[in-house]
Design a protein around this motif. Structure first.
Motif, PDB file in Angstrom:
ATOM      1  N   SER A 198      -4.559  17.392   1.238  1.00 43.21           N
ATOM      2  CA  SER A 198      -3.997  16.879  -0.010  1.00 43.21           C
ATOM      3  C   SER A 198      -3.280  17.990  -0.778  1.00 43.21           C
ATOM      4  O   SER A 198      -3.915  18.854  -1.384  1.00 43.21           O
ATOM      5  N   ASP A 212       0.850  -1.167   0.000  1.00 50.08           N
ATOM      6  CA  ASP A 212       0.000   0.000   0.000  1.00 50.08           C
ATOM      7  C   ASP A 212       0.896   1.230   0.000  1.00 50.08           C
ATOM      8  O   ASP A 212       1.519   1.554   0.998  1.00 50.08           O
ATOM      9  N   LYS A 231       0.702   8.243   4.709  1.00 43.12           N
ATOM     10  CA  LYS A 231      -0.509   9.006   4.457  1.00 43.12           C
ATOM     11  C   LYS A 231      -1.662   8.046   4.256  1.00 43.12           C
ATOM     12  O   LYS A 231      -1.491   6.925   3.812  1.00 43.12           O
ATOM     13  N   GLU A 232      -2.843   8.548   4.568  1.00 44.41           N
ATOM     14  CA  GLU A 232      -4.024   7.745   4.316  1.00 44.41           C
ATOM     15  C   GLU A 232      -4.485   7.972   2.888  1.00 44.41           C
ATOM     16  O   GLU A 232      -4.186   8.978   2.273  1.00 44.41           O
ATOM     17  N   ARG A 233      -5.234   7.021   2.390  1.00 44.40           N
ATOM     18  CA  ARG A 233      -5.795   7.158   1.054  1.00 44.40           C
ATOM     19  C   ARG A 233      -6.867   8.240   1.070  1.00 44.40           C
ATOM     20  O   ARG A 233      -7.525   8.450   2.072  1.00 44.40           O
ATOM     21  N   ALA A 245       0.207   4.323  -0.016  1.00 47.00           N
ATOM     22  CA  ALA A 245      -0.196   5.354   0.932  1.00 47.00           C
ATOM     23  C   ALA A 245       0.364   5.054   2.321  1.00 47.00           C
ATOM     24  O   ALA A 245       0.825   5.943   3.024  1.00 47.00           O
ATOM     25  N   THR A 286     -12.187  11.661  -4.102  1.00 46.18           N
ATOM     26  CA  THR A 286     -11.853  11.085  -5.404  1.00 46.18           C
ATOM     27  C   THR A 286     -12.980  11.304  -6.407  1.00 46.18           C
ATOM     28  O   THR A 286     -12.733  11.631  -7.573  1.00 46.18           O
ATOM     29  N   ASP A 296     -10.765  16.282   1.630  1.00 48.07           N
ATOM     30  CA  ASP A 296      -9.365  15.906   1.846  1.00 48.07           C
ATOM     31  C   ASP A 296      -8.523  17.185   1.913  1.00 48.07           C
ATOM     32  O   ASP A 296      -7.724  17.469   1.021  1.00 48.07           O
TER      33      ASP A 296
END
Length: 140
Positions: free
Chosen positions: A77, A30, A37-39, A32, A45, A74
């Motif tokens: 980001s 993964d 970091k988290e997705r 992320a 998205t 988010d």
């Protein structure tokens, strides 16, 4: 006869590769998680994707609205922030782009990309002192 032999060998080779895939499954890396970091959320998205579709339709106003929605889901980001700044610049909303850069740098003072963007924005509006200040921060 030769085609039957080739088909037979093709099937054997494919099965051999598949057994290798089953024996050694891919590790679920993964990215992320590796980056700490988290997705992004589904909502973020989704709205980002809608924004991209609006850009493809040359509808920058709607794209900006969707990117702002994505950013609300988010807010950390840096990718979304940079994309939104780019849209503001493309639309000619330089003051909004500068404001978002400043806000982002308040939360992420070491982000070089945002300093570069802000320096370029200042240079564009002929605010040379602030442009030099931003570029100096990048150099340091």
């Amino acid at each position: 006869m030769r085609q039957k032999l080739n088909k037979k060998w093709s099937i054997i080779i494919i099965l051999w590769f598949l057994t290798g895939c089953v024996s050694y499954p891919a590790k679920g890396t993964d990215m992320a998680a590796l980056m700490g970091k988290e997705r992004p959320s589904f909502e973020s998205t989704y709205h980002y994707s809608l924004g991209v579709l609006h850009i493809l339709d040359d509808n920058l106003d709607e794209a900006i609205i969707e990117y702002e929605k994505a950013l609300s889901f988010d807010p950390q980001s840096l990718y979304l922030i940079t994309e939104l700044i780019s849209l503001y610049i493309e639309k000619g909303e330089i003051q909004k782009a500068i404001k978002l850069c400043r806000k982002t740098l308040y939360d992420n003072p070491a982000d070089l990309n945002i300093h570069l963007l802000l320096g370029g924005l200042y240079l564009n509006i002929k605010d040379y002192n602030n442009a030099i200040s931003e570029y100096t921060k990048v150099i340091k």
